[in-house]
Design a protein around this motif. Structure first.
Motif, short mmCIF file in Angstrom:
data_model
loop_
_atom_site.label_atom_id
_atom_site.label_comp_id
_atom_site.label_asym_id
_atom_site.label_seq_id
_atom_site.Cartn_x
_atom_site.Cartn_y
_atom_site.Cartn_z
N THR A 191 0.81 -1.20 0.00
CA THR A 191 0.00 0.00 0.00
C THR A 191 0.85 1.26 0.00
O THR A 191 1.93 1.29 0.59
N LEU A 192 0.36 2.28 -0.66
CA LEU A 192 1.02 3.58 -0.70
C LEU A 192 0.13 4.65 -0.07
O LEU A 192 0.45 5.83 -0.14
N SER A 193 -0.98 4.24 0.51
CA SER A 193 -1.92 5.17 1.12
C SER A 193 -1.30 5.84 2.35
O SER A 193 -0.70 5.18 3.20
N TRP A 194 -1.48 7.15 2.45
CA TRP A 194 -0.92 7.89 3.58
C TRP A 194 -1.50 7.39 4.89
O TRP A 194 -0.77 7.18 5.86
N ASP A 195 -2.83 7.21 4.94
CA ASP A 195 -3.47 6.75 6.19
C ASP A 195 -2.88 5.43 6.66
O ASP A 195 -2.54 5.27 7.83
N MET A 227 -0.01 3.94 5.78
CA MET A 227 1.44 3.96 6.03
C MET A 227 1.83 4.80 7.25
O MET A 227 2.81 4.49 7.92
N LYS A 228 1.08 5.84 7.54
CA LYS A 228 1.46 6.75 8.62
C LYS A 228 0.64 6.58 9.89
O LYS A 228 1.05 7.04 10.95
N GLU A 229 -0.50 5.90 9.80
CA GLU A 229 -1.35 5.77 10.98
C GLU A 229 -1.71 4.32 11.30
O GLU A 229 -1.31 3.80 12.33
N TYR A 269 -3.22 10.13 16.56
CA TYR A 269 -4.33 9.32 16.05
C TYR A 269 -4.61 8.11 16.95
O TYR A 269 -5.74 7.62 17.03
N VAL A 279 -8.04 0.48 0.20
CA VAL A 279 -7.02 1.02 1.10
C VAL A 279 -7.32 0.54 2.51
O VAL A 279 -8.47 0.64 2.96
N LYS A 296 -8.20 0.89 5.79
CA LYS A 296 -8.67 1.98 6.64
C LYS A 296 -9.79 1.47 7.54
O LYS A 296 -10.20 0.33 7.43
#
Length: 179
Positions: free
Chosen positions: A6-10, A12-14, A36, A107, A109
């Protein structure tokens, strides 16, 4: 998209760092450098479990699973509302073909989980209205609690569902226990 990294910000970062943190420390404690993590983390807990069982790819498959189960819940809702099988299938196919929905479920989430739990809670509310079995209300409240454990925005579904569940509890002979 589900099987590729995955390259999704959510994610990868959360979501994924929090799942790795849960897995590393064997606890559902907030991660110090991630604001978060102070919100409900039901989906991230499932991500941590699947990460332990199947590596990076496994948590990416949780959201599509929620999507498939949400479509099943939509089918059940359509049938409980009186739609014949052809109409229910048409509704489910129409719902499944929404582009925004495809983006959301591709994604990893929390949206897929909260959608599933709210739809199943609504299905339980409809079953209660049809059968007058309080066990349906109890199941609906359980799934509503699962939605709150997934995301705070479940409050948008909780308000109308409360308009069904509270009168159901009021009609019980032992009201205090029902509430």
């Amino acid at each position: 998209v589900m099987l590729a990294p995955t390259l999704s910000w959510d994610a990868m970062k959360e979501e994924f760092p929090l799942a790795r943190y849960y897995l590393q420390f064997h606890a559902l404690d907030p991660k110090p450098d991630l604001i978060y993590s102070y919100f409900p983390q039901g989906t991230e807990s499932i991500f941590a479990l699947t990460l332990a069982l199947g590596g990076q790819t496994a948590p990416q498959l949780v959201t599509p699973l929620f999507f498939a189960l949400s479509l099943l819940a939509a089918w059940i809702l359509a049938r409980d509302c009186g739609a014949d099988p052809d109409a229910a299938l048409a509704g489910v196919v129409l719902a499944a073909s929404l582009p925004a929905l495809h983006w959301t479920v591709s994604v990893p989430k929390t949206d897929g989980g909260v959608t599933l739990f709210l739809l199943v809670s609504l299905a339980a509310a409809l079953r209660w209205r049809a059968q007058s079995e309080f066990k349906c209300v109890q199941a609906g409240v359980l799934f509503l609690a699962c939605a709150f454990a997934t995301k705070d925005l479940a409050v948008l579904g909780a308000v109308p569902l409360a308009c069904v569940f509270l009168p159901a509890a009021w009609r019980q002979p032992r009201r205090l226990r029902a509430f």
